[in-house]
Design an enzyme around this catalytic site. Structure first.
Site, PDB file in Angstrom:
ATOM      1  N   THR A 185       0.841  -1.192   0.000  1.00  0.00           N
ATOM      2  CA  THR A 185       0.000   0.000   0.000  1.00  0.00           C
ATOM      3  C   THR A 185       0.878   1.246   0.000  1.00  0.00           C
ATOM      4  O   THR A 185       1.896   1.290   0.684  1.00  0.00           O
ATOM      5  CB  THR A 185      -0.952   0.036   1.210  1.00  0.00           C
ATOM      6  OG1 THR A 185      -1.647   1.284   1.205  1.00  0.00           O
ATOM      7  CG2 THR A 185      -0.243  -0.117   2.540  1.00  0.00           C
ATOM      8  N   GLU A 330      -4.616  -2.615   4.904  1.00  0.00           N
ATOM      9  CA  GLU A 330      -4.169  -3.188   6.179  1.00  0.00           C
ATOM     10  C   GLU A 330      -5.279  -3.953   6.887  1.00  0.00           C
ATOM     11  O   GLU A 330      -5.047  -4.603   7.903  1.00  0.00           O
ATOM     12  CB  GLU A 330      -3.667  -2.070   7.116  1.00  0.00           C
ATOM     13  CG  GLU A 330      -2.336  -1.460   6.704  1.00  0.00           C
ATOM     14  CD  GLU A 330      -2.478  -0.261   5.778  1.00  0.00           C
ATOM     15  OE1 GLU A 330      -3.487  -0.188   5.046  1.00  0.00           O
ATOM     16  OE2 GLU A 330      -1.588   0.601   5.784  1.00  0.00           O
ATOM     17  N   LYS A 439      -6.306  10.401  -2.551  1.00  0.00           N
ATOM     18  CA  LYS A 439      -6.858   9.213  -3.188  1.00  0.00           C
ATOM     19  C   LYS A 439      -7.640   9.631  -4.416  1.00  0.00           C
ATOM     20  O   LYS A 439      -8.656  10.286  -4.322  1.00  0.00           O
ATOM     21  CB  LYS A 439      -7.757   8.479  -2.214  1.00  0.00           C
ATOM     22  CG  LYS A 439      -7.873   7.049  -2.624  1.00  0.00           C
ATOM     23  CD  LYS A 439      -8.013   6.157  -1.439  1.00  0.00           C
ATOM     24  CE  LYS A 439      -7.820   4.735  -1.855  1.00  0.00           C
ATOM     25  NZ  LYS A 439      -8.672   3.829  -1.122  1.00  0.00           N
ATOM     26  N   TRP A 444      -3.910   5.594  -4.575  1.00  0.00           N
ATOM     27  CA  TRP A 444      -3.150   6.563  -3.802  1.00  0.00           C
ATOM     28  C   TRP A 444      -2.185   7.394  -4.643  1.00  0.00           C
ATOM     29  O   TRP A 444      -1.526   6.883  -5.527  1.00  0.00           O
ATOM     30  CB  TRP A 444      -2.320   5.857  -2.736  1.00  0.00           C
ATOM     31  CG  TRP A 444      -3.134   5.224  -1.668  1.00  0.00           C
ATOM     32  CD1 TRP A 444      -3.230   3.884  -1.406  1.00  0.00           C
ATOM     33  CD2 TRP A 444      -3.982   5.881  -0.721  1.00  0.00           C
ATOM     34  NE1 TRP A 444      -4.074   3.679  -0.355  1.00  0.00           N
ATOM     35  CE2 TRP A 444      -4.556   4.871   0.095  1.00  0.00           C
ATOM     36  CE3 TRP A 444      -4.309   7.214  -0.475  1.00  0.00           C
ATOM     37  CZ2 TRP A 444      -5.437   5.171   1.129  1.00  0.00           C
ATOM     38  CZ3 TRP A 444      -5.194   7.502   0.556  1.00  0.00           C
ATOM     39  CH2 TRP A 444      -5.744   6.489   1.342  1.00  0.00           C
TER      40      TRP A 444
HETATM   41  P1  ADP Z   1      -9.381   0.461  -0.185  1.00  0.00           P
HETATM   42  O1  ADP Z   1      -9.225   1.333  -1.399  1.00  0.00           O
HETATM   43  O2  ADP Z   1      -9.652  -0.948  -0.556  1.00  0.00           O
HETATM   44  O3  ADP Z   1     -10.346   1.012   0.799  1.00  0.00           O
HETATM   45  P2  ADP Z   1      -6.758   1.394   0.639  1.00  0.00           P
HETATM   46  O4  ADP Z   1      -5.838   0.849   1.667  1.00  0.00           O
HETATM   47  O5  ADP Z   1      -6.204   1.670  -0.706  1.00  0.00           O
HETATM   48  O6  ADP Z   1      -7.953   0.377   0.555  1.00  0.00           O
HETATM   49  O7  ADP Z   1      -7.412   2.723   1.148  1.00  0.00           O
HETATM   50  C1  ADP Z   1      -7.959   2.851   2.426  1.00  0.00           C
HETATM   51  C2  ADP Z   1      -8.361   4.281   2.695  1.00  0.00           C
HETATM   52  O8  ADP Z   1      -9.305   4.719   1.708  1.00  0.00           O
HETATM   53  C3  ADP Z   1      -9.039   4.494   3.999  1.00  0.00           C
HETATM   54  O9  ADP Z   1      -8.124   4.588   5.068  1.00  0.00           O
HETATM   55  C4  ADP Z   1      -9.790   5.800   3.732  1.00  0.00           C
HETATM   56  O10 ADP Z   1      -8.927   6.923   3.834  1.00  0.00           O
HETATM   57  C5  ADP Z   1     -10.212   5.644   2.288  1.00  0.00           C
HETATM   58  N1  ADP Z   1     -11.563   5.064   2.222  1.00  0.00           N
HETATM   59  C6  ADP Z   1     -11.894   3.770   2.043  1.00  0.00           C
HETATM   60  N2  ADP Z   1     -13.229   3.620   2.053  1.00  0.00           N
HETATM   61  C7  ADP Z   1     -13.765   4.844   2.270  1.00  0.00           C
HETATM   62  C8  ADP Z   1     -15.092   5.350   2.427  1.00  0.00           C
HETATM   63  N3  ADP Z   1     -16.158   4.562   2.336  1.00  0.00           N
HETATM   64  N4  ADP Z   1     -15.242   6.672   2.655  1.00  0.00           N
HETATM   65  C9  ADP Z   1     -14.175   7.499   2.742  1.00  0.00           C
HETATM   66  N5  ADP Z   1     -12.893   7.076   2.612  1.00  0.00           N
HETATM   67  C10 ADP Z   1     -12.693   5.777   2.384  1.00  0.00           C
END
Ligand code: ADP
Length: 539
Positions: A185, A330, A439, A444
């Site tokens: 990540t 994570e 994001k 990312w």
């Molecule tokens: P994923 O994209 O599968 O959620 P990542 O590790 O790439 O996994 O990203 C995680 C992060 O994405 C979270 O810590 C948060 O900042 C953001 N995120 C994930 N889901 C949401 C959501 N439903 N609303 C807002 N932010 C989110």
């Protein structure tokens, strides 16, 4: 006194054996580069995973070796997931959208032995192959007739590699705590970090997220993961589908193509799909423009970023219920999921929307809390906003090869880098982020890397990058610059300077010049204040 029940190992092999026995005929439909509709089923796919396992044995690997994949969602990637993990190796999915230098860093850090690659990403690997320190060879995920001309050394064709192998294989008895998959990540500062999933954590995540208040899949579902298999195991659905007999529909390289997604839904009677907001925006736009409907589609899980209200309302018009999920790499990744409590269904539309847009309630198996800066727990009153922390059997304890610096806090909780409120009904809502990343379209962008690249320009005295709202990508980076006194670089010059230094899609669309950038008491750029300063800026 100890309990006296069997402790059968919780392994991915057990999920595979189950699906092979109970749901052999459940379909797997894929779009691939060379076939617009490849049709297969669990029995066929697992037979090919066994052929693959025999081929892997001949490569002379050691238990725990990392085998990388650089591939879209399709049946071959599915076979790799099971064939690699159930043989006792680690399936290391690499995001092909990363900058070549990051891919090299990740493959070297993981000490990958072989790379399984889609034809589309062969040129990318050709570019970096000389820097891959541990890779012994490459397997191109295609048939002999579609094998591209390539400069890759020690290269095999996947179909040829497995063709003559027996379709029987004695899977090893694995320790449930052994590693099965690895995903890096960039959602934290510094170099990408590896999250090393175990068989046990993966099975528990699968069981936990299959509860009725969460994904709740069953053999009557046809599910389309539009979240990539190189991103947190496609949110785990590759396992959930096998554990429940749900049909899998893989969009292959056509993930962002609204037309293909709509035709897959209609032809394969997809009723459940998963992806980031940007993907659903592409689908909605296509549906509106073409006047197409997707009547079989009942539920869509949207996660990875906040779901815009306009998107949820647009999907409502097509009778598709959007359900928000929240999690992170994570966390395997799911932590919360949004389904309404029965009484909420009777609320007026606008009040209901307030709840529907939240990140949802905990999935049993994960615990969460919000804390203030001193670590004091805050109330679940929907108002107090604090650092969101989690724990549970599918939450990362330490990052790969960074075991000495535990990922979690001394008291065992993991700080997510998100800031949230939790209301009295247990609905969590993300309000901000403490981690310094952006994001965009579900992926990312490291603001620090963009800042460092910009600071390399001689006319830049100080640069900071923040995320600002964007209608298509949810968020895009904005470069904020203080010019070096006596110089006058243009916006175009600075943005052009970034080309070739960072991934193309990381380059901000805009650069604004300011007299000064706000700092915290310790002299760091105060992103919080900078974001506040640009709160009305939109792309
Ligand atoms: P994923 O994209 O599968 O959620 P990542 O590790 O790439 O996994 O990203 C995680 C992060 O994405 C979270 O810590 C948060 O900042 C953001 N995120 C994930 N889901 C949401 C959501 N439903 N609303 C807002 N932010 C989110």
């Amino acid at each position: 006194m100890r309990g006296q029940m069997m402790d059968d190992a919780l392994t991915i092999t057990s999920i595979m054996d189950f699906a092979d026995r109970v749901f052999p005929n459940t379909e797997i439909v894929s779009v691939t580069a060379d076939n617009p509709r490849h049709r297969s089923n669990f029995a066929e796919a697992f037979a090919r995973s066994r052929k693959l396992a025999n081929a892997l044995t001949k490569l002379g690997l050691q238990a725990g070796d990392r085998l990388a994949t650089l591939a879209w969602n399709d049946y071959r990637h599915f076979e790799l997931y099971y064939g690699i993990s159930c043989s006792g190796y680690v399936c290391h999915t690499i995001n092909p959208r990363l900058f070549p230098e990051q891919i090299t860093y990740i493959a070297n850090h993981a000490e990958d032995q072989w790379v399984f690659v889609d034809v589309a990403f062969v040129p990318l690997l050709e570019q970096v192959q000389d820097q891959l320190e541990t890779v012994k060879g490459f397997v191109v995920l295609t048939s002999a007739e579609h094998m591209p001309k390539t400069t890759l050394k020690n290269v095999h064709c996947y179909e040829t590699l497995i063709a003559d192998q027996p379709d029987t294989f004695a899977w090893p008895e694995l320790d449930e705590n052994s590693a099965c998959a690895l995903c890096y990540t960039s959602g934290t500062t510094g170099n990408p970090k590896g999250v090393l999933y175990s068989h046990r954590s993966t099975v528990l995540h699968c069981m936990g997220t299959n509860q009725s208040s969460s994904l709740s899949l069953s053999a009557s579902d046809s599910v389309m993961p539009v979240v990539p298999m190189f991103h947190v195991n496609a949110w785990g659905v590759v396992y959930n589908a096998a554990a429940t007999g749900a049909k899998l529909v893989f969009p292959g390289p056509k993930m962002g193509d609204g037309e293909t997604l709509a035709s897959l839904v209609n032809e394969e009677q997809v009723d459940f799909a998963m992806g980031v907001p940007t993907v659903w925006l592409a689908l909605v736009n296509y549906l509106k423009e073409s006047g197409t409907r997707v009547d079989s589609l009942q539920r869509v899980i949207v996660g990875g970023a906040a779901c815009p209200e306009s998107l949820m309302r647009a999907m409502d018009e097509f009778d598709v219920a959007m359900q928000v999920g929240w999690g992170m790499t994570e966390m395997s990744p799911l932590g919360t999921y949004n389904t309404l409590l029965p009484w909420m269904n009777d609320l007026p539309d606008d009040e209901k929307m307030v709840y529907r847009l939240k990140a949802g309630r905990l999935i049993y198996g994960v615990k969460m809390r919000i804390v203030d800066e001193e670590g004091n727990e805050l109330p679940w009153d929907g108002k107090a906003s604090g650092r969101l922390q989690v724990r549970g059997p599918w939450v990362c304890k330490s990052y790969y090869k960074l075991e000495d610096s535990d990922a979690h806090l001394p008291d065992g909780w993991f700080d997510t880098g998100d800031v949230a409120t939790i209301d009295k009904y247990g609905y969590m809502a993300i309000t901000d982020r403490t981690k310094d990343v952006i994001k965009s379209g579900g992926e990312w962008i490291s603001s620090i890397d963009v800042e460092n690249a910009a600071m390399g320009h001689e006319d830049v005295q100080e640069a900071a990058v923040i995320g600002v709202p964007h209608p298509k990508w949810t968020e895009r980076p904005l470069l904020v610059v203080v010019k070096r006194p006596g110089t006058d670089p243009s916006k175009e010059e600075l943005l052009g300077f970034l080309e070739g230094k960072i991934a193309k899609w990381w380059i901000p669309e805009d650069c604004v010049f300011v007299e000064q950038i706000p700092h915290t008491a310790t002299g760091k750029v105060s992103k919080k204040d900078l974001r506040a300063e640009f709160s009305s800026y939109t792309y």
